[in-house]
Design an enzyme around this catalytic site. Structure first.
Site, PDB file in Angstrom:
ATOM      1  CG  ASP A   1      -2.017   0.701   0.900  1.00 43.31           C
ATOM      2  OD1 ASP A   1      -2.206   1.489  -0.356  1.00 43.31           O
ATOM      3  OD2 ASP A   1      -2.977   0.740   2.128  1.00 43.31           O
ATOM      4  CG  ASP A   2      -0.566   4.260   0.526  1.00 43.20           C
ATOM      5  OD1 ASP A   2      -1.416   4.650  -0.455  1.00 43.20           O
ATOM      6  OD2 ASP A   2      -0.799   5.454   1.468  1.00 43.20           O
TER       7      ASP A   2
ATOM      8  CB  CYS B   1      -6.284   3.315  -1.848  1.00 39.22           C
ATOM      9  SG  CYS B   1      -4.828   3.981  -0.718  1.00 39.22           S
TER      10      CYS B   1
ATOM     11  CG  HIS C   1     -10.706   2.464  -0.148  1.00 38.84           C
ATOM     12  ND1 HIS C   1      -9.268   2.728   0.019  1.00 38.84           N
ATOM     13  CD2 HIS C   1     -11.384   3.665   0.027  1.00 38.84           C
ATOM     14  CE1 HIS C   1      -9.427   3.937   1.068  1.00 38.84           C
ATOM     15  NE2 HIS C   1     -10.307   4.521   0.267  1.00 38.84           N
TER      16      HIS C   1
ATOM     17  CG  ASP D   1      -2.348   1.302  -3.112  1.00 32.22           C
ATOM     18  OD1 ASP D   1      -1.059   1.323  -3.419  1.00 32.22           O
ATOM     19  OD2 ASP D   1      -3.662   1.502  -2.690  1.00 32.22           O
ATOM     20  CG  HIS D   2      -1.201   4.957  -5.133  1.00 31.35           C
ATOM     21  ND1 HIS D   2      -0.709   5.563  -3.729  1.00 31.35           N
ATOM     22  CD2 HIS D   2      -2.576   5.045  -4.273  1.00 31.35           C
ATOM     23  CE1 HIS D   2      -1.578   5.495  -2.686  1.00 31.35           C
ATOM     24  NE2 HIS D   2      -2.907   4.626  -2.592  1.00 31.35           N
TER      25      HIS D   2
HETATM   26 CA   LIG Z   1      -3.040   3.390  -1.123  1.00 33.52          CA
END
Ligand SMILES: [Ca+2]
Ligand SMILES: [Ca+2]
Length: 574
Positions: free
Chosen positions: A35-36, A75, A129, A313-314
């Protein structure tokens, strides 16, 4: 005639058997989300101080994509696109606050598609999410019934620890600290990877689709102290993408998106390097958790028959373009780590991937759906927009005349990436163009340079022709519990709008029998008519906190004004 019908029945039966009978060529899938995580892993070169031996270990064992992009820069839309195979401009889901099942109630997600075709699908940690979406899975840890993907995680009692709260606009988890706990006491991703390791270690009757969602380096950047130790504060460097004045050549909406309030707040409190330190520590922790999963697979009976896919995710800004966080179209946010390892014997790629391959073609995470069904020999899902990456897994240098599209929260704001060029478009027509071969940090906007006019025109043509607008399953009425009083106008003009607010939705409830007109005051006080709320009806309005709205009756007589707050609110017009 009869013979024909019999043949058809036989053919159909054969198809059915082919579709459900799973052979040794049917590999398992280990699907790892981080994540992130931006490009601050060793193999992508995003930060010289990062320590990510396990990301490197996985990257070197398969294909590393160096130009992979998320379908959306936050997300929910990014993850929903991956799991549904539908990018935002097909689904209408562009924003974090939209509910996936309101927007696409019937969509069959990736794990469900796999279980319908003979797989056992299970997961743990954050994949969607903040929900599990239980019907999509056979099993989920810690508790599918509670629809909560997170195991217990340690949090400090006194918060914030380092970054003071600046107001309601600030995400409550934007904070960092080294914790005096062991990995096991910390729980969270440690518990997720323990459970995933157990699933990898046991025998299975069916092939598995096993999803491992690592939550760090998502905020809060609290991880056990030992992960901070390799990064002494006095040694911390800012990222190589930071350049002073970088926003000067960016169009107004890009500047607005860039200068959110976080970075200024973090700098004002002397926390920039502490934040970088904590992000590096959180990545280092995620790397250790990834190592636990890779170790479990190494000693697993399924080692030689399991596809491994890892994605984030990004990305994330830590001061690049005066920005902190996500939600932008720049490479710091849109580009993501992606690595895929395919064992020999997989139905869609019998030779497997070549260890140590690097692919620089521009690909999108939305392509994972079609990639995995092809690799596993499942029928291609027909109602999705996902392009199989198998040709690139077979030959990372194969021709790839496609661009990757990354949406922001409004259909008019998006970025397009080819191997060498990046194009960003804003809803008011603002544009950016970058040559990432010579300018990997996107410092020099070429959109207004005549010598690049042809390239600009070429990039514009890559935008999708048909765009589904933001799905209007708007937040429920309970979102608007806060009521905002209409301030009267007594001999004074209402204040001009302030420029630095966050996006917020307001609900205007017109209890009058006649039409109310909505007028927005810009930063200079100039008035702009913005439609109306008909008598005895209501209307949702997206605006920015700090923006002033003047309300007029049907004869243009002022009823009062409001200044948009930080959180959604309703305004009764009486
Ligand atoms: Ca994220
Ligand atoms: Ca610039």
């Amino acid at each position: 005639m009869l013979m024909n019908s019999l043949l058809k029945v036989c053919f159909t039966l054969c198809l059915l058997i082919a579709g459900t009978a799973l052979s040794a060529a049917t590999p398992n899938v280990l699907f790892i989300a981080v994540d992130d995580l931006n490009d601050w892993i060793g193999s992508l070169g995003g930060h010289p101080q990062t320590k990510t031996p396990n990301f490197e270990r996985l990257a070197k064992s398969g294909v590393l994509f160096t130009n992979a992009y998320c379908a959306a820069a936050s997300c929910n839309p990014s993850r929903t696109a991956i799991f549904s195979g539908r990018p935002p401009h097909r689904s209408g889901l562009y924003q974090n606050m939209q509910k996936m099942r309101e927007v696409m109630p019937e969509a069959e997600l990736l794990p469900r598609y796999f279980s319908r075709h003979g797989y056992w699908s299970a997961g743990s940690g954050k994949m969607l999410h903040y929900v599990i979406d239980p019907p999509s899975w056979n099993d989920y840890f810690p508790d599918k019934a509670k629809d909560d993907p997170f195991p217990h995680t340690f949090y400090p009692k006194q918060r914030p620890v380092n970054l003071p709260r600046a107001g309601d606009w600030q995400y409550v988890e934007t904070d960092w600290a080294a914790l005096e706990v062991s990995d096991e006491e910390f729980g969270g991703d440690w518990s997720v990877t323990k459970w995933i390791g157990e699933q990898l270690g046991r025998a299975h009757e069916k092939p598995f689709f096993l999803a491992c969602g690592l939550y760090r380096p998502h905020e809060p950047w609290f991880v056990p102290k030992k992960y901070f130790e390799p990064f002494p504060l006095e040694t911390i460097q800012t990222g190589p993408g930071v350049q002073e004045g970088d926003l000067d050549d960016v169009p107004p909406l890009g500047q607005k998106l860039g200068r959110n309030r976080y970075f200024a707040h973090i700098q004002a409190h002397g926390q920039w390097k502490k934040g970088i330190q904590a992000y590096l520590a959180s990545i280092h922790f995620a790397d250790a958790m990834l190592g636990r999963v890779l170790d479990a697979l190494e000693t697993s009976p399924h080692r030689d028959n399991t596809i491994v896919v890892l994605w984030s995710d990004h990305g994330w800004h830590l001061g690049e373009k005066e920005h902190w966080q996500k939600f932008t179209g720049w490479r710091a946010c849109a580009r993501v780590p992606l690595m895929v390892r395919v064992p020999r014997g997989a139905a869609g790629l019998p030779e497997g991937t070549q260890a140590g391959s690097v692919c620089s073609r521009p690909v999108s995470l939305v392509d994972l759906f079609a990639t995995l069904t092809e690799l596993c020999g499942l029928p291609a899902k027909t109602d999705i927009e996902s392009r199989s990456l198998v040709p690139l897994l077979r030959d990372p240098a194969a021709a790839w005349p496609h661009a990757a599209l990354t949406h922001l929260d409004d259909p008019g704001n998006y970025a397009l990436s080819t191997e060498r060029w990046r194009y960003i478009h804003y809803r008011d027509g603002g544009e950016e163009l970058y040559d990432i071969q010579t300018d990997p940090h996107e410092w020099t906007n070429l959109a207004s340079k005549p010598e690049h006019a042809e390239k600009l025109a070429e990039m514009r043509l890559l935008a999708p022709k048909e765009i589904v607008p933001v799905h209007e399953s708007q937040p429920g009425i309970n979102t608007f519990v806060a009521e905002l009083e209409l301030a009267p106008l007594i001999g004074a003009e209402p204040p001009n709008s302030k420029a630095d607010g966050q996006r917020v939705t307001l609900l205007f409830q017109n209890h009058r029998q006649t039409t109310t007109k909505l007028v927005w005051l810009d930063q200079t006080g100039a008035r702009h008519a913005y439609g109306e709320v008909k008598g005895a009806s209501r209307r949702l309005m997206k605006t920015y906190s700090g923006h002033t709205w003047l309300l007029l009756d049907e004869n243009d007589k002022p009823l009062g004004h409001i200044v948009a707050p930080e959180k959604p609110a309703r305004i009764k017009i009486q």
